[in-house]
Design a protein around this motif. Sequence first.
Motif, PDB file in Angstrom:
ATOM      1  N   SER A 122       0.821  -1.209   0.000  1.00 27.44           N
ATOM      2  CA  SER A 122       0.000   0.000   0.000  1.00 27.44           C
ATOM      3  C   SER A 122       0.858   1.263   0.000  1.00 27.44           C
ATOM      4  O   SER A 122       0.349   2.364  -0.241  1.00 27.44           O
ATOM      5  N   HIS A 123       2.171   1.120   0.247  1.00 29.50           N
ATOM      6  CA  HIS A 123       3.085   2.258   0.232  1.00 29.50           C
ATOM      7  C   HIS A 123       3.617   2.566  -1.165  1.00 29.50           C
ATOM      8  O   HIS A 123       4.355   3.536  -1.337  1.00 29.50           O
ATOM      9  N   ILE A 124       3.285   1.738  -2.152  1.00 23.24           N
ATOM     10  CA  ILE A 124       3.804   1.953  -3.502  1.00 23.24           C
ATOM     11  C   ILE A 124       3.165   3.192  -4.118  1.00 23.24           C
ATOM     12  O   ILE A 124       1.936   3.327  -4.142  1.00 23.24           O
ATOM     13  N   VAL A 125       4.007   4.096  -4.622  1.00 27.06           N
ATOM     14  CA  VAL A 125       3.523   5.336  -5.240  1.00 27.06           C
ATOM     15  C   VAL A 125       3.285   5.097  -6.734  1.00 27.06           C
ATOM     16  O   VAL A 125       3.780   4.126  -7.309  1.00 27.06           O
ATOM     17  N   PRO A 126       2.520   5.975  -7.397  1.00 24.19           N
ATOM     18  CA  PRO A 126       2.270   5.806  -8.835  1.00 24.19           C
ATOM     19  C   PRO A 126       3.563   5.855  -9.644  1.00 24.19           C
ATOM     20  O   PRO A 126       4.502   6.578  -9.305  1.00 24.19           O
ATOM     21  N   THR A 127       3.599   5.083 -10.710  1.00 30.44           N
ATOM     22  CA  THR A 127       4.742   5.123 -11.619  1.00 30.44           C
ATOM     23  C   THR A 127       4.578   6.267 -12.606  1.00 30.44           C
ATOM     24  O   THR A 127       3.460   6.615 -13.003  1.00 30.44           O
ATOM     25  N   SER A 128       5.700   6.846 -13.000  1.00 35.54           N
ATOM     26  CA  SER A 128       5.660   7.803 -14.099  1.00 35.54           C
ATOM     27  C   SER A 128       5.684   7.044 -15.420  1.00 35.54           C
ATOM     28  O   SER A 128       6.138   5.901 -15.488  1.00 35.54           O
ATOM     29  N   VAL A 129       5.152   7.672 -16.460  1.00 37.43           N
ATOM     30  CA  VAL A 129       5.288   7.173 -17.829  1.00 37.43           C
ATOM     31  C   VAL A 129       6.073   8.218 -18.609  1.00 37.43           C
ATOM     32  O   VAL A 129       5.978   9.412 -18.335  1.00 37.43           O
ATOM     33  N   THR A 130       6.848   7.762 -19.578  1.00 41.41           N
ATOM     34  CA  THR A 130       7.876   8.608 -20.163  1.00 41.41           C
ATOM     35  C   THR A 130       7.470   9.200 -21.505  1.00 41.41           C
ATOM     36  O   THR A 130       6.974   8.490 -22.384  1.00 41.41           O
ATOM     37  N   ILE A 131       7.720  10.491 -21.647  1.00 41.97           N
ATOM     38  CA  ILE A 131       7.573  11.189 -22.919  1.00 41.97           C
ATOM     39  C   ILE A 131       8.976  11.538 -23.406  1.00 41.97           C
ATOM     40  O   ILE A 131       9.670  12.355 -22.803  1.00 41.97           O
ATOM     41  N   ASP A 151      -3.913   4.071 -17.029  1.00 38.52           N
ATOM     42  CA  ASP A 151      -4.321   4.963 -15.951  1.00 38.52           C
ATOM     43  C   ASP A 151      -3.084   5.719 -15.474  1.00 38.52           C
ATOM     44  O   ASP A 151      -2.386   5.304 -14.550  1.00 38.52           O
ATOM     45  N   VAL A 152      -2.812   6.838 -16.118  1.00 43.09           N
ATOM     46  CA  VAL A 152      -1.580   7.587 -15.887  1.00 43.09           C
ATOM     47  C   VAL A 152      -1.798   8.622 -14.796  1.00 43.09           C
ATOM     48  O   VAL A 152      -2.727   9.434 -14.870  1.00 43.09           O
ATOM     49  N   ARG A 153      -0.922   8.612 -13.793  1.00 37.96           N
ATOM     50  CA  ARG A 153      -0.982   9.585 -12.705  1.00 37.96           C
ATOM     51  C   ARG A 153       0.237  10.504 -12.667  1.00 37.96           C
ATOM     52  O   ARG A 153       0.174  11.584 -12.080  1.00 37.96           O
ATOM     53  N   VAL A 154       1.356  10.059 -13.279  1.00 36.64           N
ATOM     54  CA  VAL A 154       2.598  10.835 -13.267  1.00 36.64           C
ATOM     55  C   VAL A 154       3.249  10.748 -14.651  1.00 36.64           C
ATOM     56  O   VAL A 154       3.280   9.677 -15.253  1.00 36.64           O
ATOM     57  N   ILE A 155       3.778  11.878 -15.121  1.00 35.99           N
ATOM     58  CA  ILE A 155       4.460  11.920 -16.420  1.00 35.99           C
ATOM     59  C   ILE A 155       5.902  12.359 -16.209  1.00 35.99           C
ATOM     60  O   ILE A 155       6.173  13.310 -15.476  1.00 35.99           O
ATOM     61  N   LYS A 156       6.825  11.646 -16.845  1.00 30.44           N
ATOM     62  CA  LYS A 156       8.236  12.049 -16.844  1.00 30.44           C
ATOM     63  C   LYS A 156       8.591  12.532 -18.247  1.00 30.44           C
ATOM     64  O   LYS A 156       8.399  11.810 -19.231  1.00 30.44           O
ATOM     65  N   VAL A 157       9.126  13.746 -18.321  1.00 29.03           N
ATOM     66  CA  VAL A 157       9.496  14.343 -19.603  1.00 29.03           C
ATOM     67  C   VAL A 157      11.009  14.275 -19.770  1.00 29.03           C
ATOM     68  O   VAL A 157      11.764  14.725 -18.903  1.00 29.03           O
ATOM     69  N   LYS A 158      11.448  13.726 -20.895  1.00 27.17           N
ATOM     70  CA  LYS A 158      12.867  13.668 -21.210  1.00 27.17           C
ATOM     71  C   LYS A 158      13.284  14.984 -21.873  1.00 27.17           C
ATOM     72  O   LYS A 158      12.758  15.354 -22.932  1.00 27.17           O
ATOM     73  N   LEU A 159      14.209  15.684 -21.231  1.00 26.33           N
ATOM     74  CA  LEU A 159      14.754  16.910 -21.793  1.00 26.33           C
ATOM     75  C   LEU A 159      16.241  16.699 -22.110  1.00 26.33           C
ATOM     76  O   LEU A 159      16.696  15.582 -22.181  1.00 26.33           O
TER      77      LEU A 159
END
Length: 347
Positions: A122-131, A151-159
Amino acid sequence: MRIEIETFTVNKRFPLTISRGTTSQTTNLWIKVEQDGITGWGEASPFSLGNYRQSTEILQQALQQTVPRLEVYNPWQRQQIEAVLNTQLPSAAKAAVDMALHDWFGKCVGLPLWQIWGLDCSHIVPTSVTIGINIPEDAKARVRAWLQFADVRVIKVKLGNPAGINADREMFLAVQEEATTPDIFVDANGGWNLADAIEMCNWLADMGIKYVEQPLAQGEEDQLLELKKRSPLPIFVDESCHTSRDIPQLAPYIDGINIKLMKAGGLTEAIRMVHTARAYGLQVMFGCYSDSTLANTAAAQLSPLADYIDLDSHMNLIDDPFVGAMLQTGRVIPNNKSGLGVECSAA
């Protein structure tokens, strides 16, 4: 014990571009360790960091040369096995064997690894998905595709765009405009120099970003202190931190580390990294390369220990042969099956 090695090729639904290049397909290794009628599975994924290359061919050759030395032991002889693995074996190859031994052990005692370690899922946080790096309109399309697919809750942007930080800004704003979640993280994969990193960290802080990952290139760690002084954002490192041995010298200049099983050398070292990072007051993230469900389910077993999760590579595969951890309310959750809890969908 008996060890088998197979290759399998996986293709990305969407090619991923970062500051170092683009990947659309990888050939990974599937390791099977068998003893007393129980088989443990592990995975080795190729990756490259500058001149540090672990190609499929390098990993396969290293494992084939090492297997005869490993097969004289049984899976309970972990100290002896680790001594063999530490003799110049590439980290991703070590990760595969270590993963398979953990899977075997869990199956032997009939418990999932997270339960053996006493962790609370229950301590696991949402995963990011990568752009990945792209022009603004294509980045928007990639965001829409992710939102439709999962079901996306977090987005990681590659810069770290080779075209410069103005291109980074334009892409980030496009992603932010299209995203339905306020949680957007940034990973430059070492694509900025110090001046650009300082400028972008201040700009991204104004955009509401929580942290920035690997702003400077591997090998430029001596500039992290200056960046930390001038950045309003926490600094995480990935390429600069492979194992627990790297953490003490980095700790004064950073706020967190990204742990990946392939560069760490498996679950055993990942656990060491978690405890070492916590001892220095650092935050922890779990990440991945072009890993299938097999390796990402292994990492998910430790996910309750992480502040951030970036285990999305398997969700971008069109031909993943494995079934294991599932996405639930944006979180990669391991199941209650023994060991890793992974099955082969082609079996």
